[in-house]
Design a protein around this motif. Structure first.
Motif, PDB file in Angstrom:
ATOM      1  N   ILE A 136      72.899  92.022  38.826  1.00  0.00           N
ATOM      2  CA  ILE A 136      71.755  92.597  38.104  1.00  0.00           C
ATOM      3  C   ILE A 136      70.741  93.174  39.093  1.00  0.00           C
ATOM      4  O   ILE A 136      70.225  94.291  38.903  1.00  0.00           O
ATOM      5  N   ALA A 137      70.467  92.411  40.150  1.00  0.00           N
ATOM      6  CA  ALA A 137      69.525  92.897  41.172  1.00  0.00           C
ATOM      7  C   ALA A 137      70.034  94.174  41.822  1.00  0.00           C
ATOM      8  O   ALA A 137      69.252  95.080  42.136  1.00  0.00           O
ATOM      9  N   GLY A 138      71.362  94.265  42.014  1.00  0.00           N
ATOM     10  CA  GLY A 138      71.934  95.468  42.615  1.00  0.00           C
ATOM     11  C   GLY A 138      71.753  96.692  41.737  1.00  0.00           C
ATOM     12  O   GLY A 138      71.442  97.784  42.224  1.00  0.00           O
ATOM     13  N   ILE A 139      71.946  96.510  40.425  1.00  0.00           N
ATOM     14  CA  ILE A 139      71.750  97.634  39.498  1.00  0.00           C
ATOM     15  C   ILE A 139      70.285  98.073  39.505  1.00  0.00           C
ATOM     16  O   ILE A 139      69.971  99.273  39.547  1.00  0.00           O
TER      17      ILE A 139
ATOM     18  N   MET B  75      80.606  77.651  38.062  1.00  0.00           N
ATOM     19  CA  MET B  75      79.569  78.297  37.247  1.00  0.00           C
ATOM     20  C   MET B  75      78.314  78.634  38.049  1.00  0.00           C
ATOM     21  O   MET B  75      77.720  79.693  37.860  1.00  0.00           O
ATOM     22  N   VAL B  76      77.878  77.736  38.942  1.00  0.00           N
ATOM     23  CA  VAL B  76      76.641  78.036  39.680  1.00  0.00           C
ATOM     24  C   VAL B  76      76.840  79.243  40.602  1.00  0.00           C
ATOM     25  O   VAL B  76      75.936  80.087  40.751  1.00  0.00           O
ATOM     26  N   TYR B  77      78.038  79.347  41.214  1.00  0.00           N
ATOM     27  CA  TYR B  77      78.277  80.508  42.079  1.00  0.00           C
ATOM     28  C   TYR B  77      78.494  81.771  41.242  1.00  0.00           C
ATOM     29  O   TYR B  77      78.130  82.872  41.659  1.00  0.00           O
ATOM     30  N   LEU B  78      79.095  81.608  40.058  1.00  0.00           N
ATOM     31  CA  LEU B  78      79.234  82.758  39.154  1.00  0.00           C
ATOM     32  C   LEU B  78      77.853  83.275  38.737  1.00  0.00           C
ATOM     33  O   LEU B  78      77.614  84.491  38.727  1.00  0.00           O
ATOM     34  N   ILE B  79      76.952  82.359  38.402  1.00  0.00           N
ATOM     35  CA  ILE B  79      75.584  82.763  38.036  1.00  0.00           C
ATOM     36  C   ILE B  79      74.903  83.471  39.212  1.00  0.00           C
ATOM     37  O   ILE B  79      74.225  84.495  39.047  1.00  0.00           O
ATOM     38  N   GLY B  80      75.100  82.925  40.413  1.00  0.00           N
ATOM     39  CA  GLY B  80      74.521  83.559  41.599  1.00  0.00           C
ATOM     40  C   GLY B  80      75.036  84.983  41.784  1.00  0.00           C
ATOM     41  O   GLY B  80      74.272  85.900  42.093  1.00  0.00           O
ATOM     42  N   GLY B  81      76.361  85.177  41.592  1.00  0.00           N
ATOM     43  CA  GLY B  81      76.931  86.518  41.724  1.00  0.00           C
ATOM     44  C   GLY B  81      76.445  87.448  40.627  1.00  0.00           C
ATOM     45  O   GLY B  81      76.127  88.617  40.878  1.00  0.00           O
TER      46      GLY B  81
ATOM     47  N   VAL C 164      82.286  92.458  37.935  1.00  0.00           N
ATOM     48  CA  VAL C 164      82.737  92.421  39.329  1.00  0.00           C
ATOM     49  C   VAL C 164      81.884  91.444  40.138  1.00  0.00           C
ATOM     50  O   VAL C 164      82.405  90.608  40.900  1.00  0.00           O
ATOM     51  N   ALA C 165      80.565  91.526  39.977  1.00  0.00           N
ATOM     52  CA  ALA C 165      79.662  90.655  40.731  1.00  0.00           C
ATOM     53  C   ALA C 165      79.873  89.183  40.351  1.00  0.00           C
ATOM     54  O   ALA C 165      79.928  88.312  41.227  1.00  0.00           O
TER      55      ALA C 165
ATOM     56  N   SER D  66      75.450  90.860  50.029  1.00  0.00           N
ATOM     57  CA  SER D  66      76.602  91.764  50.041  1.00  0.00           C
ATOM     58  C   SER D  66      77.096  92.043  48.628  1.00  0.00           C
ATOM     59  O   SER D  66      77.552  93.156  48.333  1.00  0.00           O
ATOM     60  N   ILE D  67      77.039  91.042  47.744  1.00  0.00           N
ATOM     61  CA  ILE D  67      77.423  91.263  46.343  1.00  0.00           C
ATOM     62  C   ILE D  67      76.464  92.260  45.694  1.00  0.00           C
ATOM     63  O   ILE D  67      76.880  93.118  44.902  1.00  0.00           O
ATOM     64  N   LEU D  68      75.179  92.156  46.044  1.00  0.00           N
ATOM     65  CA  LEU D  68      74.213  93.164  45.569  1.00  0.00           C
ATOM     66  C   LEU D  68      74.637  94.557  46.032  1.00  0.00           C
ATOM     67  O   LEU D  68      74.581  95.529  45.267  1.00  0.00           O
ATOM     68  N   GLY D  69      75.069  94.657  47.284  1.00  0.00           N
ATOM     69  CA  GLY D  69      75.499  95.956  47.819  1.00  0.00           C
ATOM     70  C   GLY D  69      76.704  96.502  47.068  1.00  0.00           C
ATOM     71  O   GLY D  69      76.774  97.700  46.767  1.00  0.00           O
ATOM     72  N   ILE D  70      77.670  95.626  46.745  1.00  0.00           N
ATOM     73  CA  ILE D  70      78.833  96.069  45.970  1.00  0.00           C
ATOM     74  C   ILE D  70      78.392  96.564  44.592  1.00  0.00           C
ATOM     75  O   ILE D  70      78.853  97.609  44.110  1.00  0.00           O
TER      76      ILE D  70
END
Length: 315
Positions: A226-229, A215-221, A104-105, A75-79
């Motif tokens: 990046i994948a979303g872009i 930090m680990v969840y921030l890195i995941g987001g 944002v991500a 969903s973060i990728l979608g945003i």
């Protein structure tokens, strides 16, 4: 003849080398039984799809190594896809649009970490809630419609090549190197393993549990952003439904690659090979005309088998 213990011992050795052999054997098999697997177009599509899945999977690896899980990366990728599309179509320069989108991500990922640590909410529940909320935000921002009219240079990036190889591969390669260095050469990387192995022991040894968790969840987001872009560049439009189901593939790639859902174990190389295996299975299944639902079953079985092997190893 192997008994149950013998079979488990064989499976215990399911590490990067064995995974690489499986990927190669599967690719050779597909090259013989399908007409299109070895075509240039198919291999380029395979590389592009693997790169996007692989980037999300690397972020998931950090989270799983720390003992967590993230169901919101799709969903973060979608945003990220809708946000960057809106900015670019609205005339914002490319670089600021990327920075704001990634911020944002990363923020949404950090919120996951904050809720999990300070709210004492289980990662499964917290990130499931974020997934639903983020998907709702995507629909509100886009009115559930595709965002078209992106700049040509942006949409061409994912289709272009460098040295005859799709650009997305090199983006993935850079992120692989960075994440490998972080996990193997930095104090933060060692802390992630320590927190995943024994949270209380890590706390008593002076490791900041909140810092590592956030930090680990921030890195995941961030990596989902990046994948979303990159996906938006590849598809040529902002797609409200982009990323649906990608969290499952990311978890599968990390777990099949050796990351333990109990935390404290996992490698970047293993996740890279896991992402390659998942992508080859999906690509080969499509070429063979296998029902996509059956492919989902296969990936689900792979996840369960990998967790069973991990649990058997520990017992």
């Amino acid at each position: 003849m192997l008994n149950g213990n013998g079979i488990r011992k064989k499976l215990y050795s399911f590490q990067e080398l064995n995974l690489l052999v499986i990927v190669i054997v599967l690719m050779v098999f597909l090259s013989f039984v399908t007409k299109n697997f070895l075509t240039l177009m198919n291999l380029e599509n395979l590389v592009r799809q693997t790169a996007i899945n692989g980037i999300i999977s690397l972020g998931m690896t950090f989270i799983i190594m720390s003992g967590g899980i993230d169901l919101s990366v799709g969903s973060i990728l979608g945003i990220a896809s809708i946000v960057v599309s809106k900015f670019l179509v609205g005339g914002m320069p490319t670089f600021p649009a990327f920075i704001v989108t990634l911020a944002v991500a990363a923020f949404l990922g950090a919120v996951n970490g904050l809720v999990i640590h300070y709210g004492k909410i289980p990662p499964f529940v917290a990130t499931l809630g974020m997934s639903q909320a983020a998907r709702g935000i995507v629909m509100l921002l886009s009115n559930a419609r595709m965002v078209a009219g992106l700049p040509k240079k942006f949409t061409e990036f994912a289709q272009n090549h460098f040295l005859g190889i799709p650009n997305l591969f090199f983006v993935w390669l850079v992120i692989i190197l960075i994440t490998y260095i972080i996990t193997s050469r930095t104090t933060f990387g060692r802390n992630v393993f320590a927190v995943g192995s024994n949270r209380e022991a890590a706390r008593l040894s002076g490791i900041s549990i909140p810092k590592v968790t956030i930090m680990v969840y921030l890195i995941g987001g961030l990596l989902a952003g990046i994948a979303g872009i990159l996906m938006t560049s590849r598809l040529g439009n902002g797609i409200p439904t982009a990323g649906q189901g990608y969290e499952t593939d990311a978890i599968a790639s990390a777990v099949v690659g050796g990351a333990s859902l109990s935390g404290g174990a996992g490698t970047i190389l293993g996740t890279v090979l896991g992402a390659m295996l998942i992508s080859v299975i999906q690509n080969g299944g499509n070429l063979l005309g296998i029902n996509p639902f059956i492919l989902q079953i296969v990936i689900g079985v792979l996840i369960v088998a990998s967790v069973w092997i991990d649990q058997s190893r520990k017992s």
